[in-house]
Scaffold this active site. Sequence first.
Site, short mmCIF file in Angstrom:
data_model
loop_
_atom_site.label_atom_id
_atom_site.label_comp_id
_atom_site.label_asym_id
_atom_site.label_seq_id
_atom_site.Cartn_x
_atom_site.Cartn_y
_atom_site.Cartn_z
N ASP A 233 -69.87 34.05 -33.17
CA ASP A 233 -69.16 33.61 -34.36
C ASP A 233 -68.00 32.68 -33.99
O ASP A 233 -67.27 32.95 -33.02
CB ASP A 233 -68.61 34.85 -35.09
CG ASP A 233 -67.94 34.54 -36.40
OD1 ASP A 233 -68.64 34.09 -37.32
OD2 ASP A 233 -66.71 34.73 -36.51
N GLU A 293 -72.40 29.56 -33.45
CA GLU A 293 -72.00 28.99 -34.72
C GLU A 293 -71.18 27.75 -34.41
O GLU A 293 -69.96 27.80 -34.21
CB GLU A 293 -71.15 29.98 -35.54
CG GLU A 293 -71.01 29.51 -36.97
CD GLU A 293 -69.76 29.98 -37.69
OE1 GLU A 293 -69.64 29.72 -38.89
OE2 GLU A 293 -68.89 30.62 -37.05
#
Length: 566
Positions: A233, A293
Amino acid sequence: MKNIISGIAIFLICACVLGRSASAQSVSTAADAAGNPWWQNAVFYEIYPRSFADSNNDGVGDLKGITSKLDYLKELGVDAIWISPCFPSPQVDFGYDVSDYENIDPMYGTMADFDVLASEAKKRGIHIILDFVVNHSSDQHSWFLDSKSSRTSAHRDWYIWRDGKGPGVPPNNWISTFGGSAWTLDPTTNQYYYHNFYAAQPDLNWRNPAVKDAMFDVTRWWYKRGVSGFRLDAVDTLFEDPDLKDNPIKTGQNAFGDPIEEDKYNTKLPEVHDVLRGLRKVADEHNAVLIGETWTADVAELNRYYGEGNNELQLPMDFLFTKVDKLSPAEFRKQIAAVDGASGWPTFVISNHDIVRSYDRYGDGQHNDQIAKLIAALYLTLRGTPIMYYGEEIGMKTTPPTRPEDVKDPIGRTGWPKEKGRDGERTPMQWDSSENAGFTKGMPWLPVPDTYKTHNVADELKDPDSVLVFYKNVLKLRHTNAALLDGSYAAINENDANVLSYVRLYKDHGVVVALNMSGSPQKVNLELKGKGFAGVKALLVTGKSSAKGSEVSLEPFGVFIGELRK
Ligand code: NOJ
């Protein structure tokens, strides 16, 4: 004993060489028959656990719910599931605020439930990918609680603490992605801490070797538990300029009313790559995959995430693809060509829990199902690894709240009405036409969109013309056709303003894909002779799309996938 083991080894090698379906019975860790790593030919599927399947009817999805749907996923053609954060969390950002990296939040179940999920997934040849929130923890994590307790606490330097510039003035002008200053003053020690996202998500200090060691150990801990990799993330924001220089300000305001900044000093700093190389080393010890990401501005930036000699992320997500917001063959051609020329293996994302669903991005309101099939035919036949998002396969629609008091996503509350938050793309999975779409017998945490009556798994499975059956067919083709798995990509008919066409070639075997992105019938001449092929045979089409000689006729928004004949 030795003979049995070598017998098993020979069987596994044969199974791998003879057919992919045989190897699918166990989670494959080795390269495939063509020598590719497992993740290269795998189809990934993102599950937002709150919204997938609720086994205990408390209105929130859970791990047992996911386990109960593994057969569905297997039959759909999914090889790996990425589960958005299911770790203990105060749920300020619905799990992207982790208070314990090595456990499961009771709302999703227990570690024992996770172990069952892992072993059941393994039995079906499905890999599990967890979401690793590397940039920040929750402010309720024991590391942060200790960090904030005093200026001399053991974990003080695990986060980023600074004095303000003066009374009530934060250390610099950095703006949080979720609105307001990126600095919050903590009264206990009278210093500010940095948070790129909410104040409840303090940024970890990756310049501290102790943080790095602890976080690397988290990955080892889960690898031992049977996980096959991580989606990392917010990797762009792992590091900040140590001198905390002010970011340049652009003109205008964002949805939260903040000035718009060029995030020069707190995004994509070169130090990120040291961390990624380190995480990759650990991943390689476990034959695991790292998905990133990665919000890159162009392919040059994407290439940096693959690393030199591909020693960082195997699958940095290509979000540029999701930025194509209309059915434009020219735009898609440009993006596909760019990423096809990248230094690593392409990763196509179509939607996720932060992005408006593809059904709404491309649907024209009249032919949405047709267009959903067209989009499936696109991202599932390209050269690269696709990452699906739950519900795309049944044509789920983004359904944002209509009243501010119904908003669950905090960015929707602060940003209303300009920013309505991300609830709309996180609504419960639509399993059948019973109450609450079969997601829960309780009160669902987000309302179930009305479209569940027409778009749900049970009904679509019975309809040969449904979006779901088309997804199943295209995934089946993708898993069994060498040109779709390992073939090169080449655009054809590049000047066609309505139809996106390309060929995938593997040795002497070829597949052509023609996608009519317009609302009127189209014809495409494949000019096969010039390409060394004599004809084309349909493999999968929508409606009455067909081929005669070198010519393909396409219905409005029609799909033609065909095998090239020598
Ligand atoms: C990206 C995640 O996808 C998003 O949902 C989350 O809010 C931010 N990172 C912060 O973790």
